[in-house]
Structure formats: structure tokens, C-alpha cells
Design a protein around this motif. Structure first.
Motif, mmCIF file in Angstrom:
data_model
loop_
_atom_site.group_PDB
_atom_site.id
_atom_site.type_symbol
_atom_site.label_atom_id
_atom_site.label_comp_id
_atom_site.label_asym_id
_atom_site.label_seq_id
_atom_site.Cartn_x
_atom_site.Cartn_y
_atom_site.Cartn_z
ATOM 1 N N ALA A 24 0.836 -1.202 0.000
ATOM 2 C CA ALA A 24 0.000 0.000 0.000
ATOM 3 C C ALA A 24 0.871 1.254 0.000
ATOM 4 O O ALA A 24 0.579 2.225 -0.709
ATOM 5 C CB ALA A 24 -0.935 -0.005 1.197
ATOM 6 N N ALA A 25 1.935 1.231 0.776
ATOM 7 C CA ALA A 25 2.845 2.387 0.822
ATOM 8 C C ALA A 25 3.467 2.642 -0.548
ATOM 9 O O ALA A 25 3.607 3.800 -0.964
ATOM 10 C CB ALA A 25 3.930 2.167 1.871
ATOM 11 N N GLN A 26 3.830 1.594 -1.266
ATOM 12 C CA GLN A 26 4.410 1.753 -2.600
ATOM 13 C C GLN A 26 3.389 2.310 -3.586
ATOM 14 O O GLN A 26 3.721 3.137 -4.436
ATOM 15 C CB GLN A 26 4.953 0.416 -3.104
ATOM 16 C CG GLN A 26 6.188 -0.047 -2.371
ATOM 17 C CD GLN A 26 6.553 -1.486 -2.713
ATOM 18 O OE1 GLN A 26 5.699 -2.369 -2.750
ATOM 19 N NE2 GLN A 26 7.838 -1.710 -2.953
ATOM 20 N N LEU A 27 2.136 1.862 -3.467
ATOM 21 C CA LEU A 27 1.084 2.378 -4.345
ATOM 22 C C LEU A 27 0.820 3.858 -4.081
ATOM 23 O O LEU A 27 0.659 4.640 -5.014
ATOM 24 C CB LEU A 27 -0.209 1.586 -4.154
ATOM 25 C CG LEU A 27 -0.233 0.198 -4.764
ATOM 26 C CD1 LEU A 27 -1.466 -0.552 -4.307
ATOM 27 C CD2 LEU A 27 -0.169 0.261 -6.272
ATOM 28 N N ILE A 28 0.794 4.238 -2.835
ATOM 29 C CA ILE A 28 0.587 5.644 -2.492
ATOM 30 C C ILE A 28 1.751 6.491 -2.997
ATOM 31 O O ILE A 28 1.552 7.583 -3.541
ATOM 32 C CB ILE A 28 0.376 5.802 -0.975
ATOM 33 C CG1 ILE A 28 -0.968 5.175 -0.589
ATOM 34 C CG2 ILE A 28 0.444 7.269 -0.557
ATOM 35 C CD1 ILE A 28 -1.178 5.010 0.891
ATOM 36 N N PHE A 29 2.961 5.992 -2.861
ATOM 37 C CA PHE A 29 4.126 6.708 -3.379
ATOM 38 C C PHE A 29 4.031 6.863 -4.893
ATOM 39 O O PHE A 29 4.302 7.939 -5.443
ATOM 40 C CB PHE A 29 5.417 5.976 -2.996
ATOM 41 C CG PHE A 29 6.651 6.632 -3.524
ATOM 42 C CD1 PHE A 29 7.160 7.768 -2.915
ATOM 43 C CD2 PHE A 29 7.293 6.130 -4.649
ATOM 44 C CE1 PHE A 29 8.297 8.393 -3.417
ATOM 45 C CE2 PHE A 29 8.425 6.745 -5.146
ATOM 46 C CZ PHE A 29 8.927 7.879 -4.536
ATOM 47 N N LYS A 30 3.617 5.799 -5.577
ATOM 48 C CA LYS A 30 3.476 5.839 -7.036
ATOM 49 C C LYS A 30 2.401 6.850 -7.444
ATOM 50 O O LYS A 30 2.582 7.607 -8.399
ATOM 51 C CB LYS A 30 3.130 4.439 -7.550
ATOM 52 C CG LYS A 30 3.181 4.294 -9.029
ATOM 53 C CD LYS A 30 2.995 2.829 -9.423
ATOM 54 C CE LYS A 30 3.117 2.652 -10.910
ATOM 55 N NZ LYS A 30 2.987 1.249 -11.298
ATOM 56 N N LEU A 31 1.298 6.881 -6.692
ATOM 57 C CA LEU A 31 0.233 7.840 -6.965
ATOM 58 C C LEU A 31 0.735 9.270 -6.793
ATOM 59 O O LEU A 31 0.498 10.134 -7.636
ATOM 60 C CB LEU A 31 -0.957 7.579 -6.047
ATOM 61 C CG LEU A 31 -2.168 8.472 -6.232
ATOM 62 C CD1 LEU A 31 -2.835 8.188 -7.569
ATOM 63 C CD2 LEU A 31 -3.149 8.257 -5.102
ATOM 64 N N ARG A 32 1.447 9.514 -5.716
ATOM 65 C CA ARG A 32 2.004 10.855 -5.479
ATOM 66 C C ARG A 32 3.028 11.234 -6.541
ATOM 67 O O ARG A 32 3.079 12.385 -6.972
ATOM 68 C CB ARG A 32 2.643 10.924 -4.101
ATOM 69 C CG ARG A 32 1.643 10.965 -2.992
ATOM 70 C CD ARG A 32 2.304 11.054 -1.650
ATOM 71 N NE ARG A 32 1.295 11.060 -0.596
ATOM 72 C CZ ARG A 32 1.511 10.625 0.622
ATOM 73 N NH1 ARG A 32 2.694 10.169 0.975
ATOM 74 N NH2 ARG A 32 0.550 10.655 1.508
ATOM 75 N N THR A 33 3.821 10.274 -6.958
ATOM 76 C CA THR A 33 4.815 10.530 -7.997
ATOM 77 C C THR A 33 4.135 10.966 -9.291
ATOM 78 O O THR A 33 4.545 11.944 -9.918
ATOM 79 C CB THR A 33 5.670 9.270 -8.238
ATOM 80 O OG1 THR A 33 6.315 8.912 -7.008
ATOM 81 C CG2 THR A 33 6.709 9.495 -9.319
#
Length: 85
Positions: A24-33
Motif C-alpha cells: 500500500a505504501a508503494q502504491l501511495i508513493f506511485k500515486l504521489r509521484t
């Protein structure tokens, strides 16, 4: 993220936002990116950003993020379309 994944699955997109094993943390980071890349495109900061977005994200991901976070959506669509989206 769920909306993006649903659209990509329905349309059988080659580029996928979510993949097995991604946290989930990686997905949120990808979304923010993606969000901040689109913001930089919106304000004309970096032309290389357009190519990077087109190579790494489906049009469904771009549409969804633009819809939620970008003020000048039409200008982003136009700029990305010029690069072949």
C-alpha cells in the motif's frame, strides 16, 4: 487506486498501476509521484516529464489523477496528446 486498477483491467491496458506484491505504501508513493509529475507538466517545468509519464502510466491512471488533482486538465491532455498519448 482502485478506480485506476478497475479501468486498466476492464480495458486490458498493457501498463498497469498495481502489480502483485506491491505494498500500500508503494502504491501511495506511485500515486504521489504521478500526481507531482502531472503538476510539473501543468506548470511547464520539464518536457522530459511528459515522456516519462507516457512510458510509465496508462492513460486511465493519467485521467484519474488529473480528474482528482489537476486544475487545468484539458491542457494536460493536450500536452500529452502532442507526445503521442
Amino acid at each position: 487506486i482502485v478506480t485506476i486498477d478497475l479501468m486498466e483491467e476492464r480495458k486490458q491496458s498493457e501498463l498497469r498501476f498495481w502489480a502483485d506484491g506491491v505494498s500500500a505504501a508503494q502504491l501511495i508513493f506511485k500515486l504521489r509521484t504521478l500526481k507531482y509529475a502531472l503538476k510539473r507538466i501543468e506548470y511547464g517545468v520539464d518536457d522530459l516529464e511528459k515522456e516519462w509519464v507516457l512510458e510509465n502510466f496508462s492513460k486511465y491512471a493519467v485521467w484519474d489523477v488529473c480528474d482528482r488533482y489537476i486544475m487545468h486538465k484539458k491542457s494536460i491532455y493536450k500536452l500529452l496528446h502532442q507526445n503521442g498519448s
